[in-house]
Enzyme design. Structure first.
Site, mmCIF file in Angstrom:
data_model
loop_
_atom_site.group_PDB
_atom_site.id
_atom_site.type_symbol
_atom_site.label_atom_id
_atom_site.label_comp_id
_atom_site.label_asym_id
_atom_site.label_seq_id
_atom_site.Cartn_x
_atom_site.Cartn_y
_atom_site.Cartn_z
ATOM 1 N N GLY A 109 15.466 37.379 -23.187
ATOM 2 C CA GLY A 109 16.720 36.686 -23.428
ATOM 3 C C GLY A 109 17.974 37.524 -23.501
ATOM 4 O O GLY A 109 19.079 36.975 -23.528
ATOM 5 N N PRO A 165 11.418 40.988 -21.537
ATOM 6 C CA PRO A 165 12.725 41.009 -20.879
ATOM 7 C C PRO A 165 12.607 40.711 -19.385
ATOM 8 O O PRO A 165 11.638 41.110 -18.736
ATOM 9 C CB PRO A 165 13.193 42.452 -21.091
ATOM 10 C CG PRO A 165 11.932 43.241 -21.136
ATOM 11 C CD PRO A 165 10.914 42.357 -21.803
ATOM 12 N N ARG A 206 15.970 39.329 -17.148
ATOM 13 C CA ARG A 206 17.313 39.537 -16.593
ATOM 14 C C ARG A 206 17.898 40.917 -16.892
ATOM 15 O O ARG A 206 18.496 41.543 -16.021
ATOM 16 C CB ARG A 206 18.229 38.464 -17.186
ATOM 17 C CG ARG A 206 19.586 38.405 -16.545
ATOM 18 C CD ARG A 206 20.521 37.441 -17.276
ATOM 19 N NE ARG A 206 19.895 36.261 -17.755
ATOM 20 C CZ ARG A 206 19.984 35.048 -17.164
ATOM 21 N NH1 ARG A 206 20.678 34.919 -16.062
ATOM 22 N NH2 ARG A 206 19.381 34.010 -17.692
ATOM 23 N N ARG A 218 21.976 29.677 -8.689
ATOM 24 C CA ARG A 218 22.578 29.763 -10.023
ATOM 25 C C ARG A 218 24.006 29.196 -10.100
ATOM 26 O O ARG A 218 24.317 28.453 -11.024
ATOM 27 C CB ARG A 218 22.539 31.201 -10.536
ATOM 28 C CG ARG A 218 21.116 31.792 -10.596
ATOM 29 C CD ARG A 218 21.040 33.095 -11.378
ATOM 30 N NE ARG A 218 21.250 32.892 -12.779
ATOM 31 C CZ ARG A 218 22.362 33.145 -13.419
ATOM 32 N NH1 ARG A 218 23.371 33.690 -12.775
ATOM 33 N NH2 ARG A 218 22.480 32.892 -14.703
ATOM 34 N N CYS A 261 24.003 21.202 3.402
ATOM 35 C CA CYS A 261 24.738 19.932 3.435
ATOM 36 C C CYS A 261 24.797 19.283 2.059
ATOM 37 O O CYS A 261 24.163 18.243 1.818
ATOM 38 C CB CYS A 261 24.099 18.999 4.449
ATOM 39 S SG CYS A 261 24.192 19.717 6.074
ATOM 40 N N GLU A 262 25.471 19.930 1.164
ATOM 41 C CA GLU A 262 25.687 19.430 -0.200
ATOM 42 C C GLU A 262 27.038 19.979 -0.650
ATOM 43 O O GLU A 262 27.305 21.170 -0.480
ATOM 44 C CB GLU A 262 24.644 20.008 -1.178
ATOM 45 C CG GLU A 262 23.229 19.679 -0.907
ATOM 46 C CD GLU A 262 22.684 18.570 -1.808
ATOM 47 O OE1 GLU A 262 23.419 18.071 -2.671
ATOM 48 O OE2 GLU A 262 21.515 18.222 -1.602
ATOM 49 N N TYR A 273 16.432 35.759 -11.189
ATOM 50 C CA TYR A 273 16.522 34.326 -10.893
ATOM 51 C C TYR A 273 17.301 34.069 -9.598
ATOM 52 O O TYR A 273 18.017 33.087 -9.467
ATOM 53 C CB TYR A 273 17.149 33.580 -12.090
ATOM 54 C CG TYR A 273 16.449 33.891 -13.384
ATOM 55 C CD1 TYR A 273 15.164 33.402 -13.618
ATOM 56 C CD2 TYR A 273 17.019 34.718 -14.345
ATOM 57 C CE1 TYR A 273 14.483 33.723 -14.786
ATOM 58 C CE2 TYR A 273 16.348 35.038 -15.513
ATOM 59 C CZ TYR A 273 15.076 34.535 -15.722
ATOM 60 O OH TYR A 273 14.416 34.852 -16.874
HETATM 61 N N1 LLP Z 1 9.977 34.722 -21.904
HETATM 62 C C1 LLP Z 1 9.983 33.391 -21.751
HETATM 63 C C2 LLP Z 1 8.955 32.600 -22.419
HETATM 64 C C3 LLP Z 1 10.949 32.763 -20.954
HETATM 65 O O1 LLP Z 1 10.943 31.445 -20.816
HETATM 66 C C4 LLP Z 1 11.954 33.561 -20.310
HETATM 67 C C5 LLP Z 1 12.963 32.933 -19.468
HETATM 68 C C6 LLP Z 1 11.897 34.954 -20.488
HETATM 69 C C7 LLP Z 1 10.903 35.499 -21.299
HETATM 70 C C8 LLP Z 1 12.864 35.894 -19.839
HETATM 71 O O2 LLP Z 1 14.169 35.686 -20.243
HETATM 72 P P1 LLP Z 1 15.333 36.697 -19.809
HETATM 73 O O3 LLP Z 1 15.061 38.027 -20.459
HETATM 74 O O4 LLP Z 1 15.323 36.832 -18.322
HETATM 75 O O5 LLP Z 1 16.561 36.056 -20.307
HETATM 76 N N2 LLP Z 1 17.011 30.403 -14.381
HETATM 77 C C9 LLP Z 1 17.882 30.732 -15.483
HETATM 78 C C10 LLP Z 1 17.137 31.473 -16.580
HETATM 79 C C11 LLP Z 1 15.955 30.722 -17.130
HETATM 80 C C12 LLP Z 1 15.179 31.532 -18.133
HETATM 81 C C13 LLP Z 1 13.863 30.936 -18.407
HETATM 82 N N3 LLP Z 1 13.055 31.680 -19.313
HETATM 83 C C14 LLP Z 1 19.047 31.521 -14.950
HETATM 84 O O6 LLP Z 1 19.124 31.735 -13.742
HETATM 85 O O7 LLP Z 1 19.914 31.904 -15.718
#
Ligand code: LLP
Length: 423
Positions: free
Chosen positions: A239, A274, A276, A312, A342-343, A371
């Site tokens: 996150g 982690p 992103r 995104r 086409c959107e 993502y």
């Molecule tokens: N662990 C779990 C259980 C998760 O659901 C997620 C992301 C992560 C770890 C990794 O989170 P990060 O470190 O990447 O924030 N598609 C969206 C993001 C959706 C995240 C879903 N879960 C976007 O493009 O911003």
């Protein structure tokens, strides 16, 4: 810090000029920097060097097997949310004992696959799932390592679509019910309670929501210990946010310091998931301007990458910096950067002040490593673009461009559709 830089007015990825890759492979394509990926992973890892932990890279953010392999080589594990992600991680060579499996809708076949593979633990999201895992493990003569994914009801202060730790979200088990749920799990013969887990959201740019969530989990750990339920692993999810535009997220070291300070005397091995923060700024999407056009009050820059390649902006109104690959003196103008889909929702930037771009020019859509490709689709029957990894002065195609035959792979026209229509 990343390794995408302008040298003599041209964008380079490490020691490779981006326009050369475009000339050789065509556009669009995703381009990742090995040095950046490795650096980001190491910075995260080293920030937690003082506490026992496993960094389980979140496969959903970028699931290319070559990228996974980079982190596996660095000692990382994997956070998976489907049989497909587990398959990818195993193919890339992950140690199954460093795999955690989250997600609200694990199917029986997926649970069996994970048990066969010997993963470390399931992050269980409901009491029915707990029973399903217990049943599968019983049938297979195994014991499943589990943690409960707690919904701590903490506001991560991020985009509502990517917040997961609030009561109203579908994820995890209500913190108020969690003690009962653990007691229930303790009665089951084929699960081994080893952990506690939460993941409160994504693109979080403050430390306090993490510390709040950790505080709530900590209290629960103490209560559980009093009842003889030992918790060995504390999984804090992923996150941590990144800078797309003006955001000022905490540095991983700051994040780690706060977590380490707040976790004194817990005596658990931490798990982090982690995504992103490791890959987001280590990848770009390179695209070419096809046309420009202007109406009375709007300018459009039409590029060859669309929402099917990077969704995104369309989905979350996310900001991605867009810049010319070749810099020169030019005025700025206000434009929508749009794709060929086409959107009306197919855009990479809206009402953005950007340097004036002409047809044929290359643009780099920045911060697209997380993502990006993983959320790509074949909408409008557009073949998926290649993924390319740069290391020093060489590049490697780590996923080739799809061709038209890939679009219809697996489709079949039943014979009756060839028979002449009855009159
Ligand atoms: N662990 C779990 C259980 C998760 O659901 C997620 C992301 C992560 C770890 C990794 O989170 P990060 O470190 O990447 O924030 N598609 C969206 C993001 C959706 C995240 C879903 N879960 C976007 O493009 O911003």
């Amino acid at each position: 810090m990343d390794y995408f830089n302008y040298i003599d007015n041209k964008l380079w990825c490490e020691e490779v000029p981006v326009d050369e890759v475009a000339d050789e492979l065509g556009t669009p394509f995703y381009l990742y920097s090995h040095r950046t990926l490795t650096r980001h992973f190491r910075v995260f890892e080293e920030a937690f060097a003082d506490i026992p932990h496993i960094t389980c890279f979140s496969v959903k953010s970028n699931s290319n097997t070559a990228i996974l392999r980079i982190f596996i080589n660095e000692g990382g594990g994997a956070d998976v949310v489907s049989g497909g992600e587990l398959y990818r991680a195993l193919k890339a060579g992950v140690d199954p004992e460093k795999v955690v499996y989250s997600g609200v809708g694990k199917r029986t076949d997926e649970i069996e696959y994970a048990l066969r593979s010997g993963i470390l633990m399931f992050n269980v999201e409901s009491s029915q799932e707990l029973e399903a895992i217990n049943d599968c493990a019983g049938r297979m003569g195994k014991k499943a390592g589990i943690s409960l994914r707690i919904n701590p009801n903490v506001d991560p202060m991020t985009h509502p679509h990517i917040s997961t730790g609030l009561k109203e979200n579908k994820f995890g088990i209500d913190i108020e019910r969690s003690l009962d749920e653990y007691r229930q799990a303790k009665k089951l013969d084929h699960v081994d309670i080893i952990g506690i887990d939460c993941h409160i959201g994504s693109q979080i740019t403050e430390i306090s929501p993490f510390v709040d969530a950790l505080g709530r989990l900590k209290k629960l750990i103490y209560l559980l210990r009093e009842e003889g339920i030992g918790i060995k692993y504390l999984d804090l999810g992923g996150g941590l946010g990144i800078t797309y535009d003006q955001e000022t997220p905490p540095h991983p070291q700051e994040y780690a310091r706060a977590i380490i300070d707040a976790s004194k005397d817990i005596e658990c091995t931490f798990i982090f998931e982690p995504g992103r923060v490791i890959v987001g700024n280590a990848g770009i999407l390179v695209s070419r301007v096809l046309y420009t056009k202007s109406s009375d009050d709007k300018n459009f820059v039409i590029v060859d990458a669309g929402m099917n390649d990077l969704i995104r902006p369309s989905l979350y109104d996310s900001y991605h910096h867009i810049q010319p690959v070749i810099l020169k003196d030019r005025e700025s103008f206000l434009a929508d950067v749009v794709g060929p889909i086409c959107e009306s929702g197919d855009f990479l930037a809206k009402g953005r002040k950007i340097p004036r771009l002409n047809n044929g020019e290359l643009v780099a859509v920045m911060s697209a490593g997380a993502y990006g490709f993983t959320m790509a689709s074949n909408y409008n029957s557009r073949p998926k673009v290649p993924e390319v990894l740069v290391k020093d002065d060489r590049y490697y195609v780590i996923r080739e461009r799809e061709d038209y035959s890939d679009l219809i792979r697996g489709e079949e026209i039943p014979a009756f559709l060839y028979e002449s229509a009855e009159l």
